[in-house]
Write a protein that holds these residues in place. Structure first.
Motif, PDB file in Angstrom:
ATOM      1  N   ARG A 157      75.023  61.436  53.376  1.00  0.00           N
ATOM      2  CA  ARG A 157      74.548  60.189  52.810  1.00  0.00           C
ATOM      3  C   ARG A 157      74.249  59.250  53.974  1.00  0.00           C
ATOM      4  O   ARG A 157      75.079  59.090  54.869  1.00  0.00           O
ATOM      5  N   CYS A 158      73.062  58.632  53.940  1.00  0.00           N
ATOM      6  CA  CYS A 158      72.589  57.929  55.127  1.00  0.00           C
ATOM      7  C   CYS A 158      72.253  56.470  54.815  1.00  0.00           C
ATOM      8  O   CYS A 158      71.908  56.128  53.679  1.00  0.00           O
ATOM      9  N   TRP A 159      72.332  55.647  55.868  1.00  0.00           N
ATOM     10  CA  TRP A 159      72.055  54.215  55.752  1.00  0.00           C
ATOM     11  C   TRP A 159      71.337  53.743  57.014  1.00  0.00           C
ATOM     12  O   TRP A 159      71.427  54.370  58.075  1.00  0.00           O
ATOM     13  N   VAL A 160      70.641  52.620  56.873  1.00  0.00           N
ATOM     14  CA  VAL A 160      70.051  51.936  58.022  1.00  0.00           C
ATOM     15  C   VAL A 160      70.701  50.567  58.137  1.00  0.00           C
ATOM     16  O   VAL A 160      70.722  49.794  57.169  1.00  0.00           O
ATOM     17  N   ALA A 161      71.258  50.281  59.314  1.00  0.00           N
ATOM     18  CA  ALA A 161      71.858  48.971  59.597  1.00  0.00           C
ATOM     19  C   ALA A 161      71.039  48.296  60.682  1.00  0.00           C
ATOM     20  O   ALA A 161      70.553  48.951  61.610  1.00  0.00           O
ATOM     21  N   ARG A 162      70.902  46.982  60.570  1.00  0.00           N
ATOM     22  CA  ARG A 162      70.125  46.246  61.569  1.00  0.00           C
ATOM     23  C   ARG A 162      70.929  45.055  62.067  1.00  0.00           C
ATOM     24  O   ARG A 162      71.404  44.233  61.288  1.00  0.00           O
ATOM     25  N   GLY A 163      71.088  45.023  63.391  1.00  0.00           N
ATOM     26  CA  GLY A 163      71.695  43.867  64.040  1.00  0.00           C
ATOM     27  C   GLY A 163      70.598  42.906  64.452  1.00  0.00           C
ATOM     28  O   GLY A 163      69.736  43.237  65.271  1.00  0.00           O
ATOM     29  N   LEU A 164      70.589  41.728  63.862  1.00  0.00           N
ATOM     30  CA  LEU A 164      69.528  40.759  64.108  1.00  0.00           C
ATOM     31  C   LEU A 164      69.832  39.949  65.356  1.00  0.00           C
ATOM     32  O   LEU A 164      70.979  39.593  65.619  1.00  0.00           O
ATOM     33  N   GLY A 165      68.784  39.652  66.129  1.00  0.00           N
ATOM     34  CA  GLY A 165      68.993  38.873  67.341  1.00  0.00           C
ATOM     35  C   GLY A 165      69.936  39.554  68.300  1.00  0.00           C
ATOM     36  O   GLY A 165      70.867  38.945  68.811  1.00  0.00           O
ATOM     37  N   MET A 166      69.699  40.860  68.550  1.00  0.00           N
ATOM     38  CA  MET A 166      70.540  41.654  69.445  1.00  0.00           C
ATOM     39  C   MET A 166      72.001  41.626  69.002  1.00  0.00           C
ATOM     40  O   MET A 166      72.935  41.574  69.784  1.00  0.00           O
ATOM     41  N   GLY A 167      72.191  41.675  67.669  1.00  0.00           N
ATOM     42  CA  GLY A 167      73.539  41.778  67.138  1.00  0.00           C
ATOM     43  C   GLY A 167      74.263  40.468  66.945  1.00  0.00           C
ATOM     44  O   GLY A 167      75.476  40.458  66.734  1.00  0.00           O
ATOM     45  N   THR A 168      73.540  39.330  66.986  1.00  0.00           N
ATOM     46  CA  THR A 168      74.210  38.054  66.728  1.00  0.00           C
ATOM     47  C   THR A 168      74.531  37.899  65.244  1.00  0.00           C
ATOM     48  O   THR A 168      75.397  37.110  64.870  1.00  0.00           O
ATOM     49  N   SER A 169      73.821  38.642  64.375  1.00  0.00           N
ATOM     50  CA  SER A 169      74.135  38.680  62.948  1.00  0.00           C
ATOM     51  C   SER A 169      73.721  40.041  62.401  1.00  0.00           C
ATOM     52  O   SER A 169      72.976  40.780  63.048  1.00  0.00           O
ATOM     53  N   MET A 170      74.222  40.366  61.209  1.00  0.00           N
ATOM     54  CA  MET A 170      73.966  41.677  60.614  1.00  0.00           C
ATOM     55  C   MET A 170      73.271  41.516  59.270  1.00  0.00           C
ATOM     56  O   MET A 170      73.591  40.623  58.497  1.00  0.00           O
ATOM     57  N   SER A 171      72.306  42.421  59.005  1.00  0.00           N
ATOM     58  CA  SER A 171      71.773  42.531  57.658  1.00  0.00           C
ATOM     59  C   SER A 171      72.583  43.593  56.908  1.00  0.00           C
ATOM     60  O   SER A 171      73.254  44.430  57.525  1.00  0.00           O
ATOM     61  N   ARG A 172      72.525  43.569  55.587  1.00  0.00           N
ATOM     62  CA  ARG A 172      73.258  44.552  54.795  1.00  0.00           C
ATOM     63  C   ARG A 172      72.660  45.946  55.014  1.00  0.00           C
ATOM     64  O   ARG A 172      71.442  46.115  54.994  1.00  0.00           O
ATOM     65  N   ALA A 173      73.516  46.937  55.230  1.00  0.00           N
ATOM     66  CA  ALA A 173      73.038  48.313  55.415  1.00  0.00           C
ATOM     67  C   ALA A 173      72.364  48.793  54.134  1.00  0.00           C
ATOM     68  O   ALA A 173      72.890  48.607  53.034  1.00  0.00           O
ATOM     69  N   GLU A 174      71.204  49.431  54.295  1.00  0.00           N
ATOM     70  CA  GLU A 174      70.440  49.915  53.160  1.00  0.00           C
ATOM     71  C   GLU A 174      70.507  51.445  53.114  1.00  0.00           C
ATOM     72  O   GLU A 174      70.303  52.106  54.133  1.00  0.00           O
ATOM     73  N   PRO A 175      70.788  52.033  51.933  1.00  0.00           N
ATOM     74  CA  PRO A 175      70.802  53.491  51.845  1.00  0.00           C
ATOM     75  C   PRO A 175      69.401  54.074  51.973  1.00  0.00           C
ATOM     76  O   PRO A 175      68.426  53.494  51.495  1.00  0.00           O
ATOM     77  N   VAL A 176      69.299  55.208  52.654  1.00  0.00           N
ATOM     78  CA  VAL A 176      68.035  55.933  52.805  1.00  0.00           C
ATOM     79  C   VAL A 176      68.287  57.410  52.497  1.00  0.00           C
ATOM     80  O   VAL A 176      69.432  57.875  52.494  1.00  0.00           O
ATOM     81  N   LYS A 177      67.202  58.139  52.217  1.00  0.00           N
ATOM     82  CA  LYS A 177      67.364  59.546  51.855  1.00  0.00           C
ATOM     83  C   LYS A 177      67.871  60.379  53.020  1.00  0.00           C
ATOM     84  O   LYS A 177      68.708  61.265  52.848  1.00  0.00           O
ATOM     85  N   ARG A 178      67.346  60.113  54.212  1.00  0.00           N
ATOM     86  CA  ARG A 178      67.768  60.851  55.402  1.00  0.00           C
ATOM     87  C   ARG A 178      67.394  60.064  56.644  1.00  0.00           C
ATOM     88  O   ARG A 178      66.622  59.111  56.574  1.00  0.00           O
ATOM     89  N   CYS A 179      67.947  60.478  57.765  1.00  0.00           N
ATOM     90  CA  CYS A 179      67.631  59.874  59.059  1.00  0.00           C
ATOM     91  C   CYS A 179      66.870  60.880  59.916  1.00  0.00           C
ATOM     92  O   CYS A 179      67.322  62.026  60.065  1.00  0.00           O
ATOM     93  N   GLU A 180      65.745  60.468  60.450  1.00  0.00           N
ATOM     94  CA  GLU A 180      65.038  61.282  61.431  1.00  0.00           C
ATOM     95  C   GLU A 180      65.660  61.041  62.797  1.00  0.00           C
ATOM     96  O   GLU A 180      65.691  59.906  63.274  1.00  0.00           O
ATOM     97  N   ARG A 181      66.153  62.110  63.423  1.00  0.00           N
ATOM     98  CA  ARG A 181      66.837  61.929  64.712  1.00  0.00           C
ATOM     99  C   ARG A 181      65.848  61.508  65.795  1.00  0.00           C
ATOM    100  O   ARG A 181      64.754  62.055  65.913  1.00  0.00           O
ATOM    101  N   SER A 182      66.247  60.519  66.588  1.00  0.00           N
ATOM    102  CA  SER A 182      65.429  60.067  67.716  1.00  0.00           C
ATOM    103  C   SER A 182      65.292  61.170  68.747  1.00  0.00           C
ATOM    104  O   SER A 182      66.253  61.893  69.037  1.00  0.00           O
TER     105      SER A 182
END
Length: 206
Positions: A157-182
């Protein structure tokens, strides 16, 4: 239809209903058990930028932690500006005052255990080598960037999390179907860009 046949039909109908109820109960129990299993290994990734100092050292960097109850499997990390991936971090590296030492940790493919943290990027200066204004100016330049991380649980089960402003704040993690590996690790690329700045020339031996 005789009374005997009516009784047999009634018993048959009752048996079918009983079987259907038993199947539903088994399905529902399985669903609850699966939910409990997923909940028991639910990762929660937090991304935090930091600027700090003590008596001898001034520092800034990025910290990733897992405040969930299961390991977070990191698959993709992107640095974004205005929602779009940046091609190079060189302009931001140039914002660091000279005289620093840097350290980094790879994230791609890493399993971050519950309660643990990783510093994918950290820069340190001797306290007297950098002013507060210089350090804050570098932090302001890096705060133009967002950090986006795609991670999964051990049950995929996968999610995307985003740290806004280089991690000064966080958005809510959103579920996704899968993650494509970098294909590449952005922080390893940053380390490679750092090295020419930090490499001392090798003296020639006559």
């Amino acid at each position: 239809m005789g009374n005997g046949n009516k009784v047999e039909m009634l018993l048959a109908i009752c048996a079918v209903i009983t079987s259907a109820v038993a199947v539903f109960i088994a399905w529902d129990q399985g669903r609850v058990m699966r939910a409990q299993q997923h909940g028991a290994v639910y990762p929660v990734v937090q991304i935090e930028g930091f600027v700090s100092s003590n008596d001898t050292t001034a520092s800034m960097g990025l910290r990733l932690s897992n405040s969930g109850v299961g390991p977070a499997l990191i698959e993709r990390v992107d640095m974004l500006k205005d929602g779009e991936p940046v091609d190079s971090l060189a302009p931001y590296i140039d914002q660091f005052p000279p005289g620093y030492q840097q350290s980094w940790s790879s994230l791609i493919g890493r399993a971050v255990a519950p309660g643990s943290e990783v510093e994918p990027l950290r820069v340190d200066w001797p306290r007297e080598a950098v002013s507060v204004a210089e350090r804050n100016a570098a932090a302001a330049a890096w705060s133009e960037l967002d950090v986006e991380i795609c991670y999964c649980s051990v049950f995929n089960r996968c999610w995307v999390a985003r740290g806004l402003g280089m991690g000064t704040s966080m958005s809510r993690a959103e579920p996704v179907k899968r993650c494509e590996r970098s294909e590449t690790d952005i922080f390893e690329a940053v380390a490679n860009q750092f090295r020419p700045l930090q490499t001392e020339p090798t003296p020639e031996v006559e």
